[in-house]
Design an enzyme around this catalytic site. Structure first.
Site, short mmCIF file in Angstrom:
data_model
loop_
_atom_site.label_atom_id
_atom_site.label_comp_id
_atom_site.label_asym_id
_atom_site.label_seq_id
_atom_site.Cartn_x
_atom_site.Cartn_y
_atom_site.Cartn_z
N SER A 219 -46.14 53.89 47.37
CA SER A 219 -44.75 54.30 47.55
C SER A 219 -44.01 53.35 46.49
O SER A 219 -44.44 52.20 46.14
CB SER A 219 -44.15 54.06 49.02
N MET A 220 -43.01 54.18 45.72
CA MET A 220 -42.63 53.49 44.49
C MET A 220 -40.89 53.52 44.53
O MET A 220 -40.40 53.72 43.72
CB MET A 220 -42.91 54.19 43.20
N GLY A 221 -40.61 53.37 45.87
CA GLY A 221 -39.03 53.24 46.21
C GLY A 221 -38.36 54.55 45.84
O GLY A 221 -38.90 55.74 46.13
N ASP A 223 -38.31 56.12 43.00
CA ASP A 223 -39.24 56.78 42.12
C ASP A 223 -40.25 57.77 42.84
O ASP A 223 -41.26 58.21 42.28
CB ASP A 223 -39.74 56.05 41.20
N GLY A 224 -40.28 57.81 44.24
CA GLY A 224 -41.35 58.63 45.08
C GLY A 224 -42.37 57.97 45.41
O GLY A 224 -42.43 56.78 45.52
N GLY A 250 -41.04 52.99 53.87
CA GLY A 250 -42.50 53.04 53.58
C GLY A 250 -43.02 53.50 55.15
O GLY A 250 -44.14 54.21 55.04
N ASP A 251 -42.69 52.86 56.08
CA ASP A 251 -43.39 53.12 57.60
C ASP A 251 -43.22 54.33 57.96
O ASP A 251 -43.94 55.36 58.35
CB ASP A 251 -42.73 52.16 58.72
#
Ligand SMILES: Nc1ncnc2c1ncn2[C@@H]1O[C@H](COP(=O)(O)OP(=O)(O)OP(=O)(O)O)[C@@H](O)[C@H]1O
Ligand SMILES: [Mg+2]
Length: 307
Positions: A219-221, A223-224, A250-251
């Protein structure tokens, strides 16, 4: 069945303050919310919203443990598996204003041999159609050797193991051999033991596969996300939204992704749902709701990347 394991559950105490955070005067709350937390419990809560049953195995103790039991009691698709632990579960403080969030996470109670026996026993009846998601931090006196032993039991039962924990090294991953991990960008750099530039991300994910990790959901915050696995490499793209809540997105992503994978949806569909659930989590301090997840589906797009 999907099992989540939360070794260090918490009450997450979100407190919103007006204006700057002060260190010499008292900060006064404009708003406060108490939520049952800990990453596995977060995952089970989102699965519940998606009407996907899960067993949430959690080490619970003290008045905060009682709060957590009460919090999940009426969730129809969530069965709590209470493993008693001596002491009091954490109360994690998340203080936020318009600009920033300050988090103070507790250490949690102490696990002992009895905790270990009960935790391991809860895994011995798994079967090959089960998915086990181990996320978050350890209680005190637990360490990665517990995770390695849990992984061995889970593999013996031929269940799928998913790990979302910060404190695991590449060498340990070789022993754990998870079906999937879900690092964020910071956790990827910890795994790689260096800063990772954008153009080196895919290479780092391949290195993790070489360590015996079958699939990676990075996961990239804002940025998807990127999925790299047996089925190939996929990128999730969506618009950036104002982050009301930076905890648990993220969870939510992992929960929705596994919810769909476990019901045989393909990677692209599952990743799209993961993105929508993550955006729904980012958009509110309250628990994530299914209608919010569905509302974000149309803005989430997935494309295959040729590596
Ligand atoms: N500002 C944002 N706008 C849109 N989506 C976001 C934003 N921030 C996060 N997301 C979504 O949430 C997902 C997870 O975020 P992130 O990579 O920060 O997870 P995380 O650090 O593992 O979170 P946690 O461990 O607290 O659950 C992202 O991949 C993205 O889909
Ligand atoms: Mg995370």
């Amino acid at each position: 069945m999907i099992y989540t394991i939360t070794c260090n559950p918490s009450i997450d105490y979100f407190v919103e303050v007006d204006g700057p955070m002060m260190d010499t005067e008292v900060n006064r709350a404009r708003n406060e919310t108490f939520k049952a937390g800990g990453k596995g419990i977060n995952v089970s809560m989102v699965l519940n919203e998606l009407c996907v049953p899960s067993h949430a195995i959690a080490l619970l103790g003290g008045f905060s443990g009682e709060f957590i039991k009460e919090y999940v009691r009426d969730k129809s698709y969530l069965t709590l598996v209470d493993i008693p632990i001596k002491g009091i579960n954490r109360i994690n403080v998340k203080m936020k204003n318009e600009e920033k969030t300050i988090c103070v996470n507790g250490k949690g109670p102490f696990a002992n041999e009895q905790t270990k026996e009960q935790l391991f026993a809860s895994l011995r009846s798994l079967c090959e159609t089960d998915w086990v998601i181990i996320s978050g931090s350890f209680a005190q006196r637990m360490d990665v050797s517990w995770l390695i032993q849990m992984a061995a039991i889970i593999h013996d039962q031929h269940a799928k193991l998913i790990v979302d924990m910060e404190s695991v090294s590449q060498d340990q991953l070789r022993q754990i051999r998870p079906y999937l991990i879900k690092p964020n960008l910071y956790e990827l750099s910890l795994l790689a033991q260096k800063d990772i530039k954008d153009d080196a991300v895919l290479e780092e994910l391949q290195k993790l596969q070489a360590c015996g990790v079958e699939n990676i959901l990075l996961s990239m915050g804002k940025d998807g996300a990127i999925y790299m696995g047996k089925e190939g490499c996929y990128r999730l793209i969506h618009p950036e939204i104002h982050a009301v809540n930076k905890v648990g997105s993220g969870d939510a992503m992992l929960a929705a992704f596994i919810a769909k994978r476990s019901s045989h949806r393909d990677i692209a569909q599952s990743l799209k749902w993961g993105g929508a659930a993550a955006m729904a989590a980012v958009s509110t301090l309250e628990d994530v709701h299914a209608d919010a997840i569905e509302a974000y589906l149309p803005v989430c797009h997935v494309e295959k990347i040729i590596v």
